[in-house]
Design an enzyme around this catalytic site. Structure first.
Site, PDB file in Angstrom:
ATOM      1  N   ASP A 136      -3.006   4.657  -2.430  1.00  9.29           N
ATOM      2  CA  ASP A 136      -4.057   5.282  -1.627  1.00  9.29           C
ATOM      3  C   ASP A 136      -4.443   6.657  -2.191  1.00  9.29           C
ATOM      4  OD1 ASP A 136      -5.490   4.928   0.979  1.00  9.29           O
ATOM      5  OD2 ASP A 136      -4.512   6.824   1.455  1.00  9.29           O
ATOM      6  N   GLU A 170      -6.336   3.949  -6.077  1.00 14.14           N
ATOM      7  CA  GLU A 170      -7.645   4.148  -5.443  1.00 14.14           C
ATOM      8  C   GLU A 170      -8.166   5.500  -5.910  1.00 14.14           C
ATOM      9  OE1 GLU A 170      -9.785   4.412  -1.043  1.00 14.14           O
ATOM     10  OE2 GLU A 170      -7.882   5.402  -1.434  1.00 14.14           O
ATOM     11  N   HIS A 193     -11.235  -2.717   3.201  1.00 15.29           N
ATOM     12  CA  HIS A 193     -11.202  -2.377   4.627  1.00 15.29           C
ATOM     13  C   HIS A 193     -12.003  -1.112   4.951  1.00 15.29           C
ATOM     14  CE1 HIS A 193      -8.342   0.137   2.679  1.00 15.29           C
ATOM     15  NE2 HIS A 193      -8.197   0.874   3.768  1.00 15.29           N
ATOM     16  N   ASP A 194     -12.524  -0.434   3.945  1.00 17.32           N
ATOM     17  CA  ASP A 194     -13.338   0.773   4.168  1.00 17.32           C
ATOM     18  C   ASP A 194     -14.832   0.511   3.980  1.00 17.32           C
ATOM     19  OD1 ASP A 194     -11.030   2.377   4.497  1.00 17.32           O
ATOM     20  OD2 ASP A 194     -10.948   2.860   2.352  1.00 17.32           O
ATOM     21  N   ASP A 224       0.866  -1.177   0.000  1.00 18.21           N
ATOM     22  CA  ASP A 224       0.000   0.000   0.000  1.00 18.21           C
ATOM     23  C   ASP A 224       0.907   1.233   0.000  1.00 18.21           C
ATOM     24  OD1 ASP A 224      -2.315   1.632   0.387  1.00 18.21           O
ATOM     25  OD2 ASP A 224      -3.250  -0.040   1.467  1.00 18.21           O
TER      26      ASP A 224
HETATM   27  O1  TEU Z   1      -9.506   5.831   1.660  1.00 18.80           O
HETATM   28  C1  TEU Z   1      -9.926   6.979   0.989  1.00 18.80           C
HETATM   29  C2  TEU Z   1     -11.142   7.562   1.472  1.00 18.80           C
HETATM   30  O2  TEU Z   1     -11.524   8.608   0.981  1.00 18.80           O
HETATM   31  C3  TEU Z   1     -11.862   6.886   2.563  1.00 18.80           C
HETATM   32  O3  TEU Z   1     -11.697   7.603   3.718  1.00 18.80           O
HETATM   33  C4  TEU Z   1     -13.248   6.748   2.205  1.00 18.80           C
HETATM   34  O4  TEU Z   1     -13.811   7.957   1.863  1.00 18.80           O
HETATM   35  C5  TEU Z   1     -14.042   6.213   3.327  1.00 18.80           C
HETATM   36  O5  TEU Z   1     -13.334   5.303   4.057  1.00 18.80           O
HETATM   37  C6  TEU Z   1     -15.223   5.494   2.814  1.00 18.80           C
HETATM   38  O6  TEU Z   1     -16.247   6.153   3.354  1.00 18.80           O
HETATM   39  C7  TEU Z   1      -8.158   5.596   1.815  1.00 18.80           C
HETATM   40  C8  TEU Z   1      -7.951   4.375   2.670  1.00 18.80           C
HETATM   41  O7  TEU Z   1      -8.468   3.260   2.008  1.00 18.80           O
HETATM   42  C9  TEU Z   1      -8.573   4.635   4.011  1.00 18.80           C
HETATM   43  O8  TEU Z   1      -8.524   3.513   4.838  1.00 18.80           O
HETATM   44  C10 TEU Z   1      -7.827   5.797   4.645  1.00 18.80           C
HETATM   45  O9  TEU Z   1      -8.451   6.155   5.836  1.00 18.80           O
HETATM   46  C11 TEU Z   1      -7.789   7.006   3.729  1.00 18.80           C
HETATM   47  O10 TEU Z   1      -7.463   6.690   2.385  1.00 18.80           O
HETATM   48  C12 TEU Z   1      -6.725   7.974   4.194  1.00 18.80           C
HETATM   49  O11 TEU Z   1      -5.456   7.434   3.939  1.00 18.80           O
END
Ligand code: TEU
Ligand code: CA
Length: 542
Positions: free
Chosen positions: A201, A243, A317-318, A99
């Site tokens: 990311d 992403e 994971h989100d 990542d």
């Molecule tokens: O996620 C990008 C992001 O915008 C997320 O916060 C997303 O909007 C939300 O989780 C869904 O509602 C990436 C990573 O995958 C996330 O885990 C991180 O928190 C974020 O970037 C910051 O690095």
């Protein structure tokens, strides 16, 4: 593997290290834990692992706030463990995709510790600083994804720094070539360790122009990616996946058209937004419309055609667990979990499995804010309490969409704490681990896991699955999602009843072979079929 790049031919698996396998009883998953499960992943058939961050981090956002890109978080292990993981995975034909979190660092990264000392510190311009407007007011209205202003005042410099996420995640200044070249050097450090590539990311934010309120898809974004490609992974047979929450099919083509030398593919999120209110946030719930899902996924399948490449995913994971989100985690748990597997894995692109998806892990409902770990949910909870929402309403949103749903520990077996740890797990284990776990799935030839295994094997053995053209079958019942894949004169038909009700489906082709299904007694013949709740199948047709 007959043609194309390795990453077009494999299924990827995402590991969230904190929750995968603890090896030393401290309740936190770690790298030795992952190594101990590589045989399992090999048995599943995956070709690569996207490893969520394992770098040194104060864990304000569980590793997405990195304080040293070239050191491993002590809770997870050492650099020697990481090298062992890369080598042990390689022995099993599995590549490790790291990542890459370079939109921002942690505020504890040495660059930021320096940058916030003074305006003439050599690292000051590594970050994005602006004067406030007038007395005590932020530079502009940019908001942090985790709530509140995206600007925080630093008294030592008399300026505000930008953070599109938490204030412990200051944004790097990509307009500074020193920053870009420092990032490229760090990427080469990892490439030289033999990794398989990078998941990037929020990479669509690096071209931001905060003064113009531009965050995603800024004007220089693609220049930076082309420069990065040249300076690091280009020509090295590595895979890269960006992403990109703001990608349309046209933008996705820009990233992934091989002629442009940017990325292998991106994660596109259009389908992920289908169950939220049009002008709302993800917390503003709306039921999924299956016709909309068909329309959106089919658009992406056909738009990327031969000039780009799709990623395929329901989970990460989100995101909440798919079986709880759009399937049925009660009566039709197994059928719906298998349906979503079949529907996605027969599409064109690189499929991603998120840990636990292959055994149908479910959301874990919380009843109080004290049970929540995730910064995003906690901050939203307090913001909405302030805004006058009821507790019940907010918890309903968190239970539907909160990120902790995906982060509960992996369910390995029916022993204490699901075999994840012998200690106290850092986040609650879902109490349904007696029912849903890897050990039982491995022992059952009809399990969800067996379905994933078979789908991966089908992809490996059939060029049609990798390269075939996609065509939606129109005019089916609203909740029936059916499509063809066609390749060199061969055609497969995929049909899925995304509903707890029975639905009819008219199969007009001659069936020559049953490939896979999610009910054991399927006998699929030409004619008007009655699809049972969440029934799905794949047949070869003529
Ligand atoms: O996620 C990008 C992001 O915008 C997320 O916060 C997303 O909007 C939300 O989780 C869904 O509602 C990436 C990573 O995958 C996330 O885990 C991180 O928190 C974020 O970037 C910051 O690095
Ligand atoms: Ca541990």
């Amino acid at each position: 593997m007959s043609k194309g790049k390795w990453w077009q031919n494999v299924v990827m698996y995402q590991i969230y290290p904190r929750s995968f396998q603890d090896s030393n009883g401290d309740g936190i998953g770690d790298i030795q834990g992952i190594i101990s499960r590589l045989d399992y992943l090999q048995e599943l058939g995956i070709g690569g692992i996207w490893l969520s961050p394992v770098y040194q981090s104060p864990n304000d956002d569980n590793g997405y706030d990195i304080s040293d890109y070239e050191a491993i978080m002590p809770e997870f292990g050492t650099m020697a463990d990481m090298e062992e993981l890369i080598a042990e995975a390689k022995r099993r034909n599995i590549r490790i995709v790291m990542d890459l979190v370079v939109n921002h660092t942690s505020d504890e990264h040495k660059w930021f510790v320096e940058a916030r000392q003074s305006r003439d510190n050599p690292y000051h311009d590594y970050y994005v600083w602006r004067d406030g407007q007038g007395d005590g007011d932020v530079p502009n209205d940019l908001q942090s994804t985790f709530g509140g202003s995206a600007w925080t005042y630093e008294p030592a410099v008399g300026q505000y720094y930008l953070h599109l996420f938490s204030k412990k995640q200051p944004d790097l200044n990509w307009q500074n070539d020193k920053v870009r070249h420092a990032v490229y050097a760090m990427m080469n450090f990892w490439i030289n360790k033999g990794i398989g590539g990078f998941r990037m990311d929020v990479i669509d934010l690096i071209g931001k122009e905060p003064d113009k309120m531009i965050t995603g898809n800024g004007p220089k974004l693609h220049d930076y990616l082309q420069e990065m490609n040249q300076a690091t992974f280009g020509g090295k047979n590595l895979m890269t996946v960006g992403e990109t929450w703001g990608a349309t099919p046209a933008i996705a083509k820009e990233y992934s058209d091989p002629a442009r030398h940017e990325l292998s593919m991106v994660f596109q999120f259009e389908h992920v937004g289908l169950d939220q209110q049009p002008d709302g946030e993800k917390w503003d719930l709306k039921p999924l419309s299956v016709p909309a899902l068909k329309r959106v996924l089919s658009k992406w399948q056909t738009a990327l055609g031969d000039q780009g490449w799709n990623s395929l995913f329901w989970n990460n994971h989100d995101l909440p667990r798919i079986v709880s989100r759009w399937g049925n985690d009660g009566q039709y748990h197994d059928q719906s979990a298998k349906l979503f597997a079949i529907l996605l894995h027969m599409m064109k692109g690189t499929p991603y499995i998120y840990q636990g998806e292959e055994i149908g892990m479910t959301n874990y409902p919380v009843t109080s804010v004290d049970e929540i770990n995730d910064i995003e949910s906690i901050r939203m909870y307090h913001a909405r309490i302030k805004a006058g929402y009821s507790k019940e309403d907010i918890l309903r949103s968190i239970n539907a969409k909160g990120r902790d749903n995906a982060r509960t520990p992996m369910q390995w077996d029916a022993t204490a704490n699901a075999g994840f740890t012998t200690g106290a797990p850092w986040l609650h284990v879902n109490p349904n681990y007696g029912q849903y776990n890897v050990k039982d799935n491995l022992a059952d030839p009809h399990s969800i896991l067996a379905t994933y295994q078979r789908l991966i094997a089908l992809r490996q053995a059939n060029d049609l699955v990798v390269w075939g053209d996609y065509a939606l079958i129109p005019d089916t019942a609203d909740n029936v999602f059916a499509y063809y894949r066609t390749y060199q004169g061969e055609r497969w038909l995929i049909a899925a009843n995304v509903s707890a009700e029975t639905n009819e489906f008219a199969l007009t082709d001659a069936v020559t072979e049953h490939i896979i299904g999610n009910y054991d007694d399927q006998d699929i013949q030409t004619g008007r079929l009655k699809l049972r709740p969440y029934e799905a199948f794949v047949v070869k047709v003529r």
